[in-house]
Structure formats: C-alpha cells, structure tokens
Design a protein around this motif. Sequence first.
Motif, PDB file in Angstrom:
ATOM      1  N   GLN A 130       0.819  -1.203   0.000  1.00  0.00           N
ATOM      2  CA  GLN A 130       0.000   0.000   0.000  1.00  0.00           C
ATOM      3  C   GLN A 130       0.858   1.261   0.000  1.00  0.00           C
ATOM      4  O   GLN A 130       0.530   2.239  -0.664  1.00  0.00           O
ATOM      5  CB  GLN A 130      -0.925  -0.009   1.221  1.00  0.00           C
ATOM      6  CG  GLN A 130      -1.926  -1.163   1.210  1.00  0.00           C
ATOM      7  CD  GLN A 130      -2.819  -1.165   2.432  1.00  0.00           C
ATOM      8  OE1 GLN A 130      -2.851  -0.196   3.183  1.00  0.00           O
ATOM      9  NE2 GLN A 130      -3.531  -2.252   2.642  1.00  0.00           N
ATOM     10  N   ASN A 131       1.964   1.228   0.736  1.00  0.00           N
ATOM     11  CA  ASN A 131       2.847   2.396   0.762  1.00  0.00           C
ATOM     12  C   ASN A 131       3.469   2.648  -0.605  1.00  0.00           C
ATOM     13  O   ASN A 131       3.642   3.802  -1.008  1.00  0.00           O
ATOM     14  CB  ASN A 131       3.951   2.207   1.805  1.00  0.00           C
ATOM     15  CG  ASN A 131       3.423   2.279   3.223  1.00  0.00           C
ATOM     16  OD1 ASN A 131       2.382   2.886   3.471  1.00  0.00           O
ATOM     17  ND2 ASN A 131       4.109   1.635   4.149  1.00  0.00           N
ATOM     18  N   LYS A 134       0.929   4.283  -2.745  1.00  0.00           N
ATOM     19  CA  LYS A 134       0.783   5.669  -2.295  1.00  0.00           C
ATOM     20  C   LYS A 134       1.935   6.529  -2.807  1.00  0.00           C
ATOM     21  O   LYS A 134       1.725   7.674  -3.242  1.00  0.00           O
ATOM     22  CB  LYS A 134       0.732   5.707  -0.770  1.00  0.00           C
ATOM     23  CG  LYS A 134       0.529   7.096  -0.188  1.00  0.00           C
ATOM     24  CD  LYS A 134       0.494   7.045   1.338  1.00  0.00           C
ATOM     25  CE  LYS A 134       0.328   8.441   1.924  1.00  0.00           C
ATOM     26  NZ  LYS A 134       0.322   8.407   3.396  1.00  0.00           N
ATOM     27  N   ASP A 135       3.165   5.980  -2.760  1.00  0.00           N
ATOM     28  CA  ASP A 135       4.324   6.719  -3.266  1.00  0.00           C
ATOM     29  C   ASP A 135       4.173   7.046  -4.749  1.00  0.00           C
ATOM     30  O   ASP A 135       4.443   8.170  -5.189  1.00  0.00           O
ATOM     31  CB  ASP A 135       5.605   5.912  -3.039  1.00  0.00           C
ATOM     32  CG  ASP A 135       5.948   5.773  -1.562  1.00  0.00           C
ATOM     33  OD1 ASP A 135       5.430   6.574  -0.769  1.00  0.00           O
ATOM     34  OD2 ASP A 135       6.702   4.850  -1.220  1.00  0.00           O
ATOM     35  N   ILE A 137       1.398   7.169  -6.651  1.00  0.00           N
ATOM     36  CA  ILE A 137       0.303   8.108  -6.924  1.00  0.00           C
ATOM     37  C   ILE A 137       0.714   9.528  -6.540  1.00  0.00           C
ATOM     38  O   ILE A 137       0.474  10.488  -7.289  1.00  0.00           O
ATOM     39  CB  ILE A 137      -0.969   7.674  -6.165  1.00  0.00           C
ATOM     40  CG1 ILE A 137      -1.486   6.345  -6.733  1.00  0.00           C
ATOM     41  CG2 ILE A 137      -2.046   8.749  -6.272  1.00  0.00           C
ATOM     42  CD1 ILE A 137      -2.673   5.781  -5.981  1.00  0.00           C
ATOM     43  N   THR A 138       1.348   9.680  -5.379  1.00  0.00           N
ATOM     44  CA  THR A 138       1.792  11.002  -4.954  1.00  0.00           C
ATOM     45  C   THR A 138       2.834  11.565  -5.909  1.00  0.00           C
ATOM     46  O   THR A 138       2.792  12.752  -6.263  1.00  0.00           O
ATOM     47  CB  THR A 138       2.376  10.939  -3.535  1.00  0.00           C
ATOM     48  OG1 THR A 138       1.417  10.364  -2.645  1.00  0.00           O
ATOM     49  CG2 THR A 138       2.745  12.330  -3.043  1.00  0.00           C
ATOM     50  N   GLY A 186       5.187   9.258  -0.847  1.00  0.00           N
ATOM     51  CA  GLY A 186       4.002   9.146  -0.008  1.00  0.00           C
ATOM     52  C   GLY A 186       4.150   9.797   1.349  1.00  0.00           C
ATOM     53  O   GLY A 186       3.149  10.078   2.020  1.00  0.00           O
ATOM     54  N   SER A 187       5.384  10.051   1.781  1.00  0.00           N
ATOM     55  CA  SER A 187       5.608  10.666   3.093  1.00  0.00           C
ATOM     56  C   SER A 187       5.756  12.176   3.013  1.00  0.00           C
ATOM     57  O   SER A 187       5.972  12.832   4.034  1.00  0.00           O
ATOM     58  CB  SER A 187       6.857  10.067   3.746  1.00  0.00           C
ATOM     59  OG  SER A 187       8.022  10.422   3.009  1.00  0.00           O
TER      60      SER A 187
END
Length: 301
Positions: A130-131, A134-135, A137-138, A186-187
């Motif tokens: 999932q991370n 997220k990375d 997509i961001t 993502g962060s």
Amino acid sequence: MEKDLKLDLEEFAETDIKGLAQYTTELWEYVTSTEFLVKIIAASAKILAIIVISYLVVFIGKKVIHRVFMLRVRNNERRQLTIVKLLQSVLSYLVYFSAIMGILSAMNIQIAGLLAGAGIASVAIAFGAQNLVKDVITGFFIILEDQFGVGDFVKINTAEGTVMEIGLRTTKVKGITGEQFIIPNGSIVDVINYSINNSKATINMQIPLDVNIEKVQMVIQSYLDTLPEKYEELVTAPVFLGVTNTTSTEATIGITLETLPLQQYSISRIIRKDVMDILTRNGIPLAVPKMMFYERNQGGE
C-alpha cells in the motif's frame, strides 16, 4: 519375518544406490557432452547480447529523450528537467525488466509459470504494498501539478536543499552541506519551494544617534538607484527604509530589496559592503558597542 524384512531393506538400499549411481553417471555424461557445451555457449551468448543491447538501448534512449526535450521544451527549464528524469527512469525500468525476462528465457526457465506464480503471490503482496502505491500516486501528482522540479531549492518535511531527481516512488534532495535525502513520495506532507517567486530581503545596519540622518539617506539612496543597471538579479531598485529602530546609543537603518529567486543572499552581501564603504568615505561612522562605567564615591554620593 525379521529376515524377510532385513532382505527387503537391503534390496531397497541396493536399488537406490544403483539408481543414484546411474543417475550420477548420466548427469556427468550429459554435462561433459558436446550438446551441453553448445547449449551453455549459446545461452551465454544470448545473455551477453541481451545485457549489451539493454545497456545500449538505455544509453541511447536517455540521450534521445534529453535531446528531444532540449529542442521542444524551452519555456520551462524546471519542468523539462523533471520530465526528462522521469522518462529516463521509466525507460530504465522497462528495459531492465524486459532484459531479466529475456535472460530467464535464455536459461530455459518457464516465464509463464513464474508469472502465474507471481500473480498468485501478488494478492498477498498487495496488502503490504500500500505504501508503494501511495508513493507512486503522490509522485504522479507532484509531477502533474508541477509542485516542484529538478533544480528547485525546497524544504520537504525537514529536508532542505536542491531537488536532484523526482521519480514515481522517491524524491532525491541534495542538502546544503552535500548530504542526500531520499524521501518516499508518499511521506511528503509539507513543501516549501523557494525557487518559484522572487525573493526579498531586508538589510539592517547600525549608526550612531548623533549623525545626520538626511545625509545618510541621500548618499545611500543615490547609490541604491544605480544598482539595477549593474546587477540583473535585482527586480527593482532597493528602497531605503530610514530609521527602523533606536536604542540609547544607536539607530538602526534598513534597506529592502527584491531579487530573482534565491539571489537575495549574494546581493545583500554586496550592498552591505558597499554601504559600509560609502558611509566611511562620507565621514559617517558605524555604531560600535559602547560600555559605560559609573564610579561611586566612597561616601555613597
């Protein structure tokens, strides 16, 4: 009964030893045969060819991508560098993945079986990926919205420095003292981009209270009006603010200026040095720290 069982075990062990010896002999004959040697040479040649071709495709592809964007995208250098780095990374991933598939095929490894197994395993891996999603997509939205680009001076979370590379998964920032920050996209929560808008700065200098402020303003403002012709980094002529603060022994005068992004530091140093020289030539001293001593008489007066 026990004798029959013992005989059966001995026959079974003897059969296994003979079978193992036969298999070892056949394997050795195959390994030392000309057919096996030809296959090894052919597979090695294919693998070497795949590696060389992959390297050439990546090398030439990166050059072509850079050349195309250098010719076609001239209005926004930041966005150009960002897209070039991204496309080069995507090209490398695709070519190297294809090369790995080709090497496995050259080694007679069934790729279809591996892909089928990977499909089953991907269901379990997806819960832990999932991370990664997220990375990616961001990173896509960072590039699409042009939030920052390669070469920008930014502050991302707690990392501050120049953006060296923006990928779909991570962003690399080179710090002021040379350290490199690798930040998962993502962060990324807080972003400050210092390279988008013009920069402003205020210079404060201290002079004694007893100097002629009008004379100070006249000599400094006449100097400031000449600066835009000398330094293209200045957007407009710096402005003399006058006295911005006073103490019991000194007055603070201020100068404000607007420059192109990130040029305020160098211009401020130049102006500060020149103003010091101008004030000295006109007989206007700068304030120096003073210490006052009070002597009390022995009688307490």
